[in-house]
Design a protein around this motif. Sequence first.
Motif, PDB file in Angstrom:
ATOM      1  N   GLN A  55       0.835  -1.206   0.000  1.00  0.00           N
ATOM      2  CA  GLN A  55       0.000   0.000   0.000  1.00  0.00           C
ATOM      3  C   GLN A  55       0.867   1.253   0.000  1.00  0.00           C
ATOM      4  O   GLN A  55       0.696   2.141  -0.839  1.00  0.00           O
ATOM      5  N   PRO A  63       9.230   5.523 -10.405  1.00  0.00           N
ATOM      6  CA  PRO A  63       7.851   5.004 -10.445  1.00  0.00           C
ATOM      7  C   PRO A  63       7.602   4.133 -11.672  1.00  0.00           C
ATOM      8  O   PRO A  63       6.972   3.080 -11.576  1.00  0.00           O
ATOM      9  N   THR A  64       8.121   4.537 -12.821  1.00  0.00           N
ATOM     10  CA  THR A  64       7.918   3.765 -14.047  1.00  0.00           C
ATOM     11  C   THR A  64       8.593   2.399 -13.954  1.00  0.00           C
ATOM     12  O   THR A  64       7.988   1.367 -14.260  1.00  0.00           O
ATOM     13  N   VAL A 103       4.560   5.733  -5.083  1.00  0.00           N
ATOM     14  CA  VAL A 103       4.848   5.727  -6.516  1.00  0.00           C
ATOM     15  C   VAL A 103       3.840   6.595  -7.268  1.00  0.00           C
ATOM     16  O   VAL A 103       4.187   7.378  -8.153  1.00  0.00           O
ATOM     17  N   THR A 104       2.558   6.461  -6.890  1.00  0.00           N
ATOM     18  CA  THR A 104       1.524   7.248  -7.559  1.00  0.00           C
ATOM     19  C   THR A 104       1.690   8.731  -7.256  1.00  0.00           C
ATOM     20  O   THR A 104       1.591   9.580  -8.155  1.00  0.00           O
ATOM     21  N   ALA A 105       1.951   9.042  -5.990  1.00  0.00           N
ATOM     22  CA  ALA A 105       2.118  10.443  -5.601  1.00  0.00           C
ATOM     23  C   ALA A 105       3.274  11.066  -6.368  1.00  0.00           C
ATOM     24  O   ALA A 105       3.177  12.196  -6.865  1.00  0.00           O
ATOM     25  N   ARG A 126       4.269  10.324  -9.245  1.00  0.00           N
ATOM     26  CA  ARG A 126       3.887  10.561 -10.634  1.00  0.00           C
ATOM     27  C   ARG A 126       2.917  11.733 -10.755  1.00  0.00           C
ATOM     28  O   ARG A 126       2.895  12.425 -11.762  1.00  0.00           O
ATOM     29  N   LEU A 127       2.065  11.918  -9.716  1.00  0.00           N
ATOM     30  CA  LEU A 127       1.056  12.972  -9.763  1.00  0.00           C
ATOM     31  C   LEU A 127       1.682  14.349  -9.629  1.00  0.00           C
ATOM     32  O   LEU A 127       1.243  15.309 -10.240  1.00  0.00           O
ATOM     33  N   MET A 129       2.727   1.673  -3.337  1.00  0.00           N
ATOM     34  CA  MET A 129       1.853   2.109  -4.425  1.00  0.00           C
ATOM     35  C   MET A 129       1.493   3.589  -4.259  1.00  0.00           C
ATOM     36  O   MET A 129       1.514   4.354  -5.231  1.00  0.00           O
ATOM     37  N   ALA A 130       1.159   3.980  -3.021  1.00  0.00           N
ATOM     38  CA  ALA A 130       0.802   5.377  -2.763  1.00  0.00           C
ATOM     39  C   ALA A 130       1.981   6.291  -3.095  1.00  0.00           C
ATOM     40  O   ALA A 130       1.815   7.316  -3.772  1.00  0.00           O
ATOM     41  N   LEU A 163       6.747   0.125 -11.404  1.00  0.00           N
ATOM     42  CA  LEU A 163       5.462  -0.400 -11.881  1.00  0.00           C
ATOM     43  C   LEU A 163       5.659  -1.414 -12.996  1.00  0.00           C
ATOM     44  O   LEU A 163       4.902  -2.364 -13.127  1.00  0.00           O
TER      45      LEU A 163
END
Lengths: 287, 354
Positions: free
Chosen positions: A118, A167-168, A124-126, A128-129, A121-122, A171
């Motif tokens: 969790q 992040p890339t 990595v997403t953050a 990217r955002l 993922m959070a 993933l």
Amino acid sequence: MNGSTVIRPAGQPRADLKSPWAALARIIIEALVVLGAAVPVYLLIKQALTPELESFAWPPRWLPHALTLAHLEGVFELAELRSALILSVAVAAVAAVAATALGTMLAYAMARRESLRQAGMAGVTAARLLPMIAVALPLTIVLINLGLYDSASGMGLALIHAALAIPTTALTTYGVFAAIPPEQEEAAFLDGASALRIFLAVDVPQAKAAIAASLVLSFIMSWDEFAFALLIQVTHRTLPPLLYYYTVFGDVGSASALALVMLVPALAVIIALRPMLKSGLVAGTQR
Amino acid sequence: MTRRFGSGGGISDVSLSVESGELFVLVGPSGCGKSTLLRLIAGLEYPESGEIRIGGQSAGDRRDLIAMVFQNHALYPHMSAFDNIAFPLRLRHTPKPEIERKVAEAVGLAALQIDLARRPPELSGGERQRVALARALIRQPRVILMDEPLSSLDAQLRGRLRLEVKEFQRRTGRTIIYVTHDQLEALTLGDRIAVMRAGALEQVGSPTDVYQHPANLFVATFIGQPPMNILRCRLPQPSGPTQTASEHAPALPPALEIGDKLASAMPFGLSGEVLLGIRPEDLSYNSSSDAAAFEASFRRVEFIGSGFLAYATVAGQEITAMLDQPVEPGRTRWLYAPLRALHFFDPATERRLD
């Protein structure tokens, strides 16, 4: 799986795709995809090899009428090309290797530890955002303090590119690690392997294709990255800022010629990693 | 060898010892803790209390002493069969000629006849399990642990490989602890078997012992297929009328009244109710002087090749019987079972009464 699932040998089209209309539709779609990818490259090559006037001709001409090597010669005569090319290759190579190494380990940890999944993922997403350019100034100050701002080695920029690409790469490799049964690692543990050895001998070889894809993606991300390169490598420039100056001057032919030069190393990386991309796909099949 | 466990995960207060050179089978329904027990022995999990001893000494890092074969074989798919088998040796930096010699030996013992350059995805299910056996054997472990190694194979192959596991154990003389949920596999394979339920041991003994003298109701119905019939029976009152088992009209169903003759066969004094267990294969049409008789109303009969599987009711309770002759559904016939084939269980504790 429901009742309509059809099992067929890999690579064989389904029976309903064999009708002549379906075949025609497939050819058209494939042609459009190929055209979409090839036309810009063709125009780039054409502009690089034809006189300036022809690029602005109206109505536009698809076929070149006069060929010239002037643009290419001009680009190669540019004193800065050599150093920018070397710096770009160095930055992209270091960034790709670092982002892949770190991203792979992050993905592995996420695949094996429920508690990290969790949070990983959070994070990595953050990452990217967040528009990275928003933190460009603080990052620049960090690099100045580290003595890596506008360095001849370009390692400050490589550091930022690696961070951008993690992040890339994480993933890209996560799914493969998650698909490796834990029993394989338990077997290796009982066989006497250490944790690092298990990772390197059991997991990494099965993730080869994804790791190669990560290398390609992160290399190209760095290779094409412009904003941070412009900001940080002020005097020791990489290729994208160099290309930017041609576009600013409005010299379409020379800009195209430089862009052509930039395509070559990126293609070379993809071609060099192709066997790994393929072999990894085969090795990944379990059972 | 002695192994003790406290409550570790799905296991509570399990204590058992496995003899050297024995093929010991842990059997039970899924979720009974048999795999947890095996993983504890392997050292893949740690007991909250208690200890595991191998060869008399407390085993800390026991990876040199044990090897494991997994249900999904857990071979490394990117390595050739040879590299899979040689992996433990390579970790120990064994010289190359020795690796080749030992792999050849293990391949022979595992009865593996394939091109060792092939990789697991190119092998059949049975071949993969043999590669896994060879890999387990290569380190010369004292104990080989097998976690349902055959359950992902089809029935025919499973039967053949079961024989091979047994022969493999005889050839190698290794101690094997084998986990399965298949009671038939346990009976055919084990020198001794341990039946588990809900994290506890229900019975440990030889296959014949467990089959013929199940320690409680759970073992009685879990071991044997089709499962043992259990009939609720009412014991005769000391002053009551004397009747044989089913002559009495089933006025008081669903309990079966037990006659004096049968009562005298019970070597225990009880009153009230008792649970009577009869294996379907112990029932027949053959009457004899030392047999208990049951009046059965047949409802359905299935032909199963070797005989007929009959579904019937006795005093309102359902039973199954393996018979050599068919019977018409709807008919009522007498079935007999030898007195020595009857099992009795306490309805309250579910323990065996002897």
